[in-house]
Design a protein around this motif. Structure first.
Motif, short mmCIF file in Angstrom:
data_model
loop_
_atom_site.label_atom_id
_atom_site.label_comp_id
_atom_site.label_asym_id
_atom_site.label_seq_id
_atom_site.Cartn_x
_atom_site.Cartn_y
_atom_site.Cartn_z
N ASP A 27 0.81 -1.22 0.00
CA ASP A 27 0.00 0.00 0.00
C ASP A 27 0.85 1.27 0.00
O ASP A 27 0.40 2.31 -0.47
CB ASP A 27 -0.94 0.02 1.22
N ARG A 28 2.06 1.18 0.56
CA ARG A 28 2.87 2.40 0.63
C ARG A 28 3.95 2.44 -0.46
O ARG A 28 4.81 3.29 -0.45
CB ARG A 28 3.49 2.54 2.01
N MET A 29 3.86 1.52 -1.41
CA MET A 29 4.82 1.46 -2.51
C MET A 29 4.53 2.51 -3.57
O MET A 29 3.37 2.86 -3.81
CB MET A 29 4.70 0.09 -3.19
N ASP A 30 5.56 3.02 -4.20
CA ASP A 30 5.42 3.90 -5.35
C ASP A 30 4.64 3.14 -6.45
O ASP A 30 4.89 1.97 -6.72
CB ASP A 30 6.82 4.28 -5.86
N GLU A 31 3.68 3.81 -7.07
CA GLU A 31 2.80 3.14 -8.05
C GLU A 31 3.58 2.54 -9.21
O GLU A 31 3.26 1.47 -9.71
CB GLU A 31 1.76 4.14 -8.59
#
Length: 400
Positions: free
Chosen positions: A196-200
């Motif tokens: 969820d907190r990863m760069d897209e």
């Protein structure tokens, strides 16, 4: 005069035949990885193109600690290297412990160093002293010089300070950084929310395949320990010892590492007591010792105030055993009392909130948001995930 060392050291271990089998970092041989056939098969399918020199899928593996994630990733990677060699494909894998190599520079240096062969490439990869971009340039040259395919395992990937290395690795081919070598990444995380907190952009490249490793059940844990029972001498283990350790571990966490730790400690307790067998009742003592050692390792290097905050939560948990979590303000009150007892100035409430977040990140505590309605507004409750007795004992021993 007799040699004093004859009485001091035991020349033959009466309990253990091959204690290495009970070490956490020991990679079992084929036949010793138990209860993960489906996961191994799925992981092998994802990276299978690599044995033909094609690009393996990038994979993200989730699961709690001790569910066999790292073990299976290393096992499948080694099998892939061996099988690729039979197909005339030059392959290797690199393993990075991101809890240790938390920065982009440290991680890329570890990868480059582990896959390099200076005698062939003429490239040196020093421990430090180069810029991040220089480490990358040397890594790309090494990969193209030596290999057709490389798998990179990033263990505890959520401990990386940012996503930069994931971007570089997952897009190295399409960005033209490597020409002849195909690269695959296996990311491993204990946190299901990590994605969820990863760069897209990283998410789209890295998460081609995702697998969740569930906790082991009692039968699987029993099989895991049975597979390592030749760590002990013949007839040393009581028949009920492994089933008891498996039942205990399954009920509490389903963590194979902890289960193996308990078995090893039970053997050491038998050793220290001069017992000829590892009895079932040693398992309970071993569990306490395993929990204490694991928590001690978890907080090693933490600051005094970080410990005071945990101590406050342990005190609250022990005195209010029916309560599921405590508000930040309540934790702060007890923390201030501990500071006074230690003769130390307390930190601000905001800083204590940050320390609680850090403990939640390490899975020492669990945080939950609550709404008190229009009168109170929202607030956070904190609950210890560790045994409060263990926490209190370890923290008290550290402040003595």
């Amino acid at each position: 005069m007799p040699n004093a060392s004859d009485d001091l050291f035991t020349r033959e271990d009466p309990i253990f035949a091959n204690k290495e089998l009970l070490e956490i970092n020991h990679l079992p041989g084929e036949g010793r990885i138990v209860g993960r056939d489906d996961e191994i098969s799925s992981l092998a399918t994802a990276v299978n193109p690599a044995i033909f020199g094609q690009s393996p899928s990038n994979v993200l593996i989730y699961g709690k600690t001790g569910t066999g994630k790292s073990l299976c990733a290393k096992y499948v990677s080694q099998r892939l290297v061996d099988t690729a060699e039979e197909e005339g494909v030059k392959a290797t894998f690199a393993y990075v412990d991101c809890a240790q190599d938390t920065t982009e520079t440290q991680a890329v240096q570890t990868i480059a160093d582990s896959v390099n062969d200076t005698a062939i490439t003429g490239i040196k990869v020093p421990d430090k002293g180069l810029s991040t971009s220089t480490y990358y340039k040397r890594l790309w040259r090494i990969l193209d010089s030596l290999y057709d395919v490389v798998l990179i395992i990033l263990d505890e990937i959520d401990k990386l300070s940012d996503d930069d290395i994931l971007m570089q690795l997952s897009r190295a081919g399409e960005a033209g950084k490597i020409a002849g070598c195909k690269l695959g990444v296996i990311g491993i995380s204990n946190k299901i929310q990590y994605k969820d907190r990863m760069d897209e952009r990283v998410k789209s490249s890295l998460c081609e395949r995702e697998f969740v490793f569930p906790p082991y059940d009692a039968n699987q844990l029993r099989d895991i320990m049975d597979a390592r029972s030749d760590a002990f001498r013949d007839d040393v283990l009581d028949p009920s010892t492994i089933p008891r350790a498996a039942a205990l571990a399954a009920r509490e966490h389903g963590d194979a590492r902890k289960a193996i730790d308990i078995l090893r400690y039970a053997g050491e307790i038998a050793q220290s007591m001069g017992a000829s067998t590892v009895k079932e009742n040693f398992v309970t003592q071993a569990r306490q010792r395993a929990e204490t050692d694991r928590f001690r390792e978890l907080i090693r290097g933490s600051t005094p105030h970080s410990r005071y905050v945990l101590q406050a939560l342990a005190i609250l948990s022990l005195s209010n055993q029916q309560q599921d979590g405590f508000r930040t303000s309540r934790v702060y009150e007890v923390y201030e009392n501990i500071c006074r007892q230690q003769g130390s100035d307390s930190l601000s409430l905001r800083r204590v909130r940050d320390l609680l977040k850090e403990h939640a990140f390490l899975d020492i505590i669990e945080q939950s948001k609550h709404s008190g309605g229009s009168a109170e507004g929202s607030y956070t409750k904190h609950q210890l995930l560790e045994d409060p007795d263990v926490v209190k004992d370890v923290l008290t021993e550290n402040t003595d």
